[in-house]
Design a protein around this motif. Structure first.
Motif, mmCIF file in Angstrom:
data_model
loop_
_atom_site.group_PDB
_atom_site.id
_atom_site.type_symbol
_atom_site.label_atom_id
_atom_site.label_comp_id
_atom_site.label_asym_id
_atom_site.label_seq_id
_atom_site.Cartn_x
_atom_site.Cartn_y
_atom_site.Cartn_z
ATOM 1 N N GLN A 38 9.517 4.475 5.767
ATOM 2 C CA GLN A 38 10.628 4.855 4.708
ATOM 3 C C GLN A 38 11.911 4.055 5.060
ATOM 4 O O GLN A 38 12.689 3.598 4.088
ATOM 5 C CB GLN A 38 11.257 6.192 5.173
ATOM 6 C CG GLN A 38 10.168 7.328 4.562
ATOM 7 C CD GLN A 38 10.699 8.961 5.080
ATOM 8 O OE1 GLN A 38 11.631 9.026 4.911
ATOM 9 N NE2 GLN A 38 9.795 9.513 5.490
ATOM 10 N N THR A 42 10.961 -0.094 -0.480
ATOM 11 C CA THR A 42 11.646 0.249 -1.758
ATOM 12 C C THR A 42 11.310 1.350 -2.405
ATOM 13 O O THR A 42 12.158 2.082 -3.168
ATOM 14 C CB THR A 42 11.297 -1.119 -2.760
ATOM 15 O OG1 THR A 42 9.982 -1.220 -2.915
ATOM 16 C CG2 THR A 42 11.838 -2.257 -2.244
ATOM 17 N N ASP A 43 10.048 1.952 -2.173
ATOM 18 C CA ASP A 43 10.044 3.337 -2.694
ATOM 19 C C ASP A 43 10.019 4.316 -1.745
ATOM 20 O O ASP A 43 9.321 5.323 -1.832
ATOM 21 C CB ASP A 43 8.541 3.199 -3.202
ATOM 22 C CG ASP A 43 7.514 3.156 -2.316
ATOM 23 O OD1 ASP A 43 7.904 2.544 -1.382
ATOM 24 O OD2 ASP A 43 6.275 3.331 -2.634
ATOM 25 N N ARG A 46 9.795 8.417 -2.945
ATOM 26 C CA ARG A 46 8.293 8.904 -3.005
ATOM 27 C C ARG A 46 7.769 8.923 -1.368
ATOM 28 O O ARG A 46 7.008 9.975 -1.340
ATOM 29 C CB ARG A 46 7.455 7.841 -3.732
ATOM 30 C CG ARG A 46 6.008 8.104 -3.894
ATOM 31 C CD ARG A 46 5.156 7.054 -4.504
ATOM 32 N NE ARG A 46 5.029 5.780 -3.719
ATOM 33 C CZ ARG A 46 4.341 5.808 -2.858
ATOM 34 N NH1 ARG A 46 3.522 6.685 -2.344
ATOM 35 N NH2 ARG A 46 4.120 4.708 -1.971
#
Length: 179
Positions: A38, A42-43, A46
């Protein structure tokens, strides 16, 4: 003259927490991987959602003394603490892997009438990310959610007191090798 409302003290003993021994290790491995990723992805949203799902699944895993000896041990410490603090509500919370979480434990004692909450960690030594960073961060969020409740974190411990506890235990073992 109206009397002052009586303060109701609660003590929340916070432990690290451990996954149940019969919880699939892949769940814990994926959660740990997601928590690290995390911070480097970049995601991240999600990943945060999947981490929250895994965290809940691991925390909600059915527990008993046979599959979670750490939880059973921390509950024993809380049971021994209760008679030493007879006017306080005593609850247990866990930093990770187990329920109740720290916010859940504090919410519970507040629902029971606590007006002051003292949070104490079972993690005794300085230098740990849980006791020195994660718990204070969680408490900042909890304090904002409960601005009328005094929430105190009694950390760090006086190293001399920790050393005295350990020395007392060593001296007891020396005096009674069968203990």
């Amino acid at each position: 003259m109206p009397s002052q409302p009586r303060e109701q003290l609660a003590v929340v003993l916070i432990g690290h927490g451990a996954p149940a021994t019969d919880c699939p290790p892949q769940l814990v491995g994926e959660l740990m991987s997601l928590e690290w990723r995390q911070n480097h992805a970049t995601d991240a949203l999600r990943l945060q959602q999947r981490a929250a799902e895994l965290d809940a699944q691991i925390r909600d895993w059915p527990r008993h003394a046979g599959n979670d000896p750490y939880r059973a041990g921390l509950e024993q410490v809380a049971d021994a603490l209760r008679p030493l603090l007879p006017s306080a509500l005593v609850a247990v919370g866990y930093n990770e892997f187990c329920r109740p979480s720290l916010p859940e434990a504090i919410d519970h004692v507040i629902r029971q009438g606590a007006t002051r909450v003292v949070v104490i960690s079972s993690m005794l030594t300085p230098g740990g990310v849980h006791a020195e960073q994660e718990i204070p961060h969680a408490l900042d969020i909890i304090r904002r959610a409960h601005p009328t409740i005094a929430i105190q974190y009694v950390w760090p411990f006086d190293i001399r007191h920790v050393a005295a506890l350990l020395a007392q235990h060593v001296n007891h073992a020396i005096a009674d090798p069968s203990a």
